[in-house]
Design a protein around this motif. Structure first.
Motif, PDB file in Angstrom:
ATOM      1  N   TYR A  35       0.811  -1.219   0.000  1.00  0.00           N
ATOM      2  CA  TYR A  35       0.000   0.000   0.000  1.00  0.00           C
ATOM      3  C   TYR A  35       0.845   1.270   0.000  1.00  0.00           C
ATOM      4  N   ASN A  36       1.898   1.313   0.788  1.00  0.00           N
ATOM      5  CA  ASN A  36       2.709   2.530   0.898  1.00  0.00           C
ATOM      6  C   ASN A  36       3.846   2.616  -0.104  1.00  0.00           C
ATOM      7  N   SER A  37       4.167   1.527  -0.751  1.00  0.00           N
ATOM      8  CA  SER A  37       5.232   1.577  -1.758  1.00  0.00           C
ATOM      9  C   SER A  37       4.903   0.571  -2.861  1.00  0.00           C
ATOM     10  N   GLY A  38       4.541   1.086  -3.993  1.00  0.00           N
ATOM     11  CA  GLY A  38       4.246   0.205  -5.116  1.00  0.00           C
ATOM     12  C   GLY A  38       2.823  -0.299  -5.173  1.00  0.00           C
ATOM     13  N   PHE A  39       1.883   0.469  -4.636  1.00  0.00           N
ATOM     14  CA  PHE A  39       0.481   0.035  -4.582  1.00  0.00           C
ATOM     15  C   PHE A  39      -0.069  -0.246  -5.985  1.00  0.00           C
ATOM     16  N   TYR A  40       0.134   0.670  -6.912  1.00  0.00           N
ATOM     17  CA  TYR A  40      -0.431   0.473  -8.245  1.00  0.00           C
ATOM     18  C   TYR A  40       0.298  -0.626  -9.015  1.00  0.00           C
ATOM     19  N   SER A  41       1.577  -0.822  -8.736  1.00  0.00           N
ATOM     20  CA  SER A  41       2.289  -1.958  -9.334  1.00  0.00           C
ATOM     21  C   SER A  41       1.684  -3.265  -8.826  1.00  0.00           C
ATOM     22  N   ALA A  42       1.355  -3.294  -7.542  1.00  0.00           N
ATOM     23  CA  ALA A  42       0.722  -4.479  -6.965  1.00  0.00           C
ATOM     24  C   ALA A  42      -0.671  -4.697  -7.579  1.00  0.00           C
ATOM     25  N   CYS A  43      -1.396  -3.611  -7.802  1.00  0.00           N
ATOM     26  CA  CYS A  43      -2.721  -3.717  -8.437  1.00  0.00           C
ATOM     27  C   CYS A  43      -2.585  -4.218  -9.871  1.00  0.00           C
ATOM     28  N   SER A  44      -1.522  -3.825 -10.543  1.00  0.00           N
ATOM     29  CA  SER A  44      -1.250  -4.298 -11.896  1.00  0.00           C
ATOM     30  C   SER A  44      -1.012  -5.807 -11.892  1.00  0.00           C
ATOM     31  N   GLN A  45      -0.241  -6.284 -10.927  1.00  0.00           N
ATOM     32  CA  GLN A  45      -0.007  -7.719 -10.810  1.00  0.00           C
ATOM     33  C   GLN A  45      -1.297  -8.454 -10.490  1.00  0.00           C
ATOM     34  N   ALA A  46      -2.119  -7.853  -9.635  1.00  0.00           N
ATOM     35  CA  ALA A  46      -3.410  -8.465  -9.302  1.00  0.00           C
ATOM     36  C   ALA A  46      -4.292  -8.533 -10.542  1.00  0.00           C
ATOM     37  N   LEU A  47      -4.320  -7.455 -11.319  1.00  0.00           N
ATOM     38  CA  LEU A  47      -5.119  -7.436 -12.545  1.00  0.00           C
ATOM     39  C   LEU A  47      -4.700  -8.577 -13.467  1.00  0.00           C
ATOM     40  N   ASP A  48      -3.397  -8.751 -13.638  1.00  0.00           N
ATOM     41  CA  ASP A  48      -2.909  -9.812 -14.507  1.00  0.00           C
ATOM     42  C   ASP A  48      -3.379 -11.191 -14.025  1.00  0.00           C
ATOM     43  N   ALA A  49      -3.570 -11.340 -12.711  1.00  0.00           N
ATOM     44  CA  ALA A  49      -3.999 -12.617 -12.144  1.00  0.00           C
ATOM     45  C   ALA A  49      -5.503 -12.839 -12.237  1.00  0.00           C
ATOM     46  N   ILE A  50      -6.291 -11.760 -12.267  1.00  0.00           N
ATOM     47  CA  ILE A  50      -7.747 -11.935 -12.178  1.00  0.00           C
ATOM     48  C   ILE A  50      -8.509 -11.598 -13.450  1.00  0.00           C
ATOM     49  N   ILE A  51      -7.857 -10.995 -14.444  1.00  0.00           N
ATOM     50  CA  ILE A  51      -8.593 -10.625 -15.650  1.00  0.00           C
ATOM     51  C   ILE A  51      -8.964 -11.882 -16.438  1.00  0.00           C
ATOM     52  N   LEU A  52     -10.152 -11.882 -16.968  1.00  0.00           N
ATOM     53  CA  LEU A  52     -10.611 -12.975 -17.826  1.00  0.00           C
ATOM     54  C   LEU A  52     -10.319 -12.558 -19.261  1.00  0.00           C
ATOM     55  N   LYS A  53      -9.077 -12.789 -19.689  1.00  0.00           N
ATOM     56  CA  LYS A  53      -8.595 -12.309 -20.985  1.00  0.00           C
ATOM     57  C   LYS A  53      -9.458 -12.775 -22.140  1.00  0.00           C
ATOM     58  N   GLU A  54      -9.890 -14.018 -22.096  1.00  0.00           N
ATOM     59  CA  GLU A  54     -10.647 -14.577 -23.211  1.00  0.00           C
ATOM     60  C   GLU A  54     -12.027 -13.938 -23.376  1.00  0.00           C
ATOM     61  N   HIS A  55     -12.491 -13.230 -22.354  1.00  0.00           N
ATOM     62  CA  HIS A  55     -13.792 -12.568 -22.412  1.00  0.00           C
ATOM     63  C   HIS A  55     -13.675 -11.044 -22.442  1.00  0.00           C
ATOM     64  N   SER A  56     -12.451 -10.531 -22.401  1.00  0.00           N
ATOM     65  CA  SER A  56     -12.220  -9.091 -22.308  1.00  0.00           C
ATOM     66  C   SER A  56     -11.686  -8.528 -23.617  1.00  0.00           C
ATOM     67  N   ASP A  57     -11.981  -7.261 -23.851  1.00  0.00           N
ATOM     68  CA  ASP A  57     -11.447  -6.560 -25.016  1.00  0.00           C
ATOM     69  C   ASP A  57      -9.923  -6.605 -24.937  1.00  0.00           C
ATOM     70  N   PRO A  58      -9.247  -7.012 -26.012  1.00  0.00           N
ATOM     71  CA  PRO A  58      -7.786  -7.139 -25.973  1.00  0.00           C
ATOM     72  C   PRO A  58      -7.047  -5.821 -25.743  1.00  0.00           C
ATOM     73  N   ARG A  59      -7.697  -4.683 -25.942  1.00  0.00           N
ATOM     74  CA  ARG A  59      -7.034  -3.399 -25.699  1.00  0.00           C
ATOM     75  C   ARG A  59      -6.711  -3.202 -24.222  1.00  0.00           C
ATOM     76  N   ILE A  60      -7.449  -3.884 -23.332  1.00  0.00           N
ATOM     77  CA  ILE A  60      -7.203  -3.719 -21.898  1.00  0.00           C
ATOM     78  C   ILE A  60      -5.836  -4.278 -21.522  1.00  0.00           C
ATOM     79  N   THR A  61      -5.436  -5.369 -22.135  1.00  0.00           N
ATOM     80  CA  THR A  61      -4.147  -5.989 -21.791  1.00  0.00           C
ATOM     81  C   THR A  61      -3.086  -5.776 -22.865  1.00  0.00           C
ATOM     82  N   SER A  62      -3.394  -4.954 -23.845  1.00  0.00           N
ATOM     83  CA  SER A  62      -2.464  -4.659 -24.925  1.00  0.00           C
ATOM     84  C   SER A  62      -1.197  -3.984 -24.397  1.00  0.00           C
TER      85      SER A  62
END
Length: 119
Positions: free
Chosen positions: A61-88
């Motif tokens: 939270y205090n150092s690298g919060f958005y980087s951590a959220c980026s890693q979380a996104l990569d783990a939880i996004i349903l790529k096969e059902h999402s617009d490819p521009r989101i992970t482009s």
């Protein structure tokens, strides 16, 4: 609210519900609309982050919060059902990825202790 956005929200909510039933986990729709570009809405879907993922994000939270959220996104996004521009990886699509990262940051919530502390 534009008709395009309203329609996209209705369709995305319905699909998120269908995916949730199929995957047996809560699914959140993400909808992005860049009005200046006159585009169709960009829609993505993410699974509810697990407790472990949420804790990993909170650890940073205090150092690298958005980087951590980026890693979380990569783990939880349903790529096969999402617009490819989101992970482009294309820089012109960064606004969608950043929007999705911000949406994940908003999913990491916790209750604050309301007990008065003695000083």
């Amino acid at each position: 609210m534009s008709d395009k956005l309203k329609t996209a929200q209705e369709v995305a909510n319905k699909k998120a519900q269908e995916l949730a039933e199929e995957l047996k986990v809560k699914v959140h729709p993400l909808i992005f609309l860049v009005k200046e570009q006159g585009e169709e809405p960009v829609v993505g879907y993410v699974k509810e982050p697990s407790r472990v993922v949420k804790l990993a994000v909170m650890d940073k939270y205090n150092s690298g919060f958005y980087s951590a959220c980026s890693q979380a996104l990569d783990a939880i996004i349903l790529k096969e059902h999402s617009d490819p521009r989101i992970t482009s990886e294309r820089s012109e699509d960064d606004l969608y990825y950043m929007g999705a990262v911000y949406a994940v940051s908003e999913m990491i919530q916790f209750a604050g202790n309301q007990v008065d502390k003695k000083k």
